[in-house]
Design a protein around this motif. Sequence first.
Motif, mmCIF file in Angstrom:
data_model
loop_
_atom_site.group_PDB
_atom_site.id
_atom_site.type_symbol
_atom_site.label_atom_id
_atom_site.label_comp_id
_atom_site.label_asym_id
_atom_site.label_seq_id
_atom_site.Cartn_x
_atom_site.Cartn_y
_atom_site.Cartn_z
ATOM 1 N N ILE A 1 -1.604 13.789 0.450
ATOM 2 C CA ILE A 1 -0.905 12.498 0.471
ATOM 3 C C ILE A 1 -0.375 12.208 1.866
ATOM 4 C CG2 ILE A 1 1.201 11.354 -0.355
ATOM 5 C CD1 ILE A 1 0.611 12.614 -3.089
ATOM 6 N N ILE A 2 0.017 13.227 2.594
ATOM 7 C CA ILE A 2 0.513 13.038 3.961
ATOM 8 C C ILE A 2 -0.646 12.942 4.944
ATOM 9 C CG2 ILE A 2 1.814 14.146 5.827
ATOM 10 C CD1 ILE A 2 3.570 15.382 3.597
ATOM 11 N N ILE B 1 -4.096 12.255 4.611
ATOM 12 C CA ILE B 1 -5.130 11.216 4.526
ATOM 13 C C ILE B 1 -4.667 9.899 5.144
ATOM 14 C CG2 ILE B 1 -6.494 9.817 2.915
ATOM 15 C CD1 ILE B 1 -6.818 12.422 1.263
ATOM 16 N N PRO B 2 -3.482 9.371 4.806
ATOM 17 C CA PRO B 2 -3.060 8.139 5.495
ATOM 18 C C PRO B 2 -2.875 8.320 7.003
ATOM 19 C CG PRO B 2 -1.737 8.487 3.530
ATOM 20 C CD PRO B 2 -2.562 9.720 3.743
ATOM 21 N N SER B 3 -2.452 9.498 7.419
ATOM 22 C CA SER B 3 -2.301 9.761 8.852
ATOM 23 C C SER B 3 -3.650 9.705 9.558
ATOM 24 C CB SER B 3 -1.664 11.131 9.078
ATOM 25 O OG SER B 3 -0.393 11.175 8.507
ATOM 26 N N VAL C 1 -6.332 8.058 8.502
ATOM 27 C CA VAL C 1 -6.787 6.664 8.468
ATOM 28 C C VAL C 1 -6.122 5.876 9.589
ATOM 29 C CG1 VAL C 1 -6.717 4.531 7.115
ATOM 30 C CG2 VAL C 1 -7.364 6.670 6.017
ATOM 31 N N PHE C 2 -4.830 6.044 9.767
ATOM 32 C CA PHE C 2 -4.119 5.349 10.844
ATOM 33 C C PHE C 2 -4.648 5.771 12.212
ATOM 34 C CE2 PHE C 2 -0.598 5.132 13.907
ATOM 35 C CZ PHE C 2 -0.419 3.758 13.920
ATOM 36 N N TRP D 1 -8.034 4.184 12.745
ATOM 37 C CA TRP D 1 -7.860 2.747 12.883
ATOM 38 C C TRP D 1 -7.328 2.415 14.279
ATOM 39 C CZ3 TRP D 1 -3.451 -0.382 13.464
ATOM 40 C CH2 TRP D 1 -3.679 -1.745 13.315
ATOM 41 N N THR D 2 -6.422 3.235 14.778
ATOM 42 C CA THR D 2 -5.834 3.003 16.089
ATOM 43 C C THR D 2 -6.863 3.186 17.208
ATOM 44 O OG1 THR D 2 -3.694 3.758 15.289
ATOM 45 C CG2 THR D 2 -4.003 3.739 17.667
#
Length: 54
Positions: free
Chosen positions: A26-27, A29-31, A33-34, A37-38
């Motif tokens: 949970i911590i 995967i979004p990190s 992706v960000f 994306w950046t």
Amino acid sequence: MTSLRAAAAPRATLIAYLTVLPVGAIILIPSLVFLFWTFRGEPAPELPPAGKEP
């Protein structure tokens, strides 16, 4: 001959691992992706290409 059950980690270790694994995902995967994306490689439209004088 040793069995697979004898080679496995203790039950408490497996429970702790299976509890912490989703929390880490949970911590993480979004990190990721960000991060992707950046730094996706698209140049900013308002900036001229590198090496060209305006």
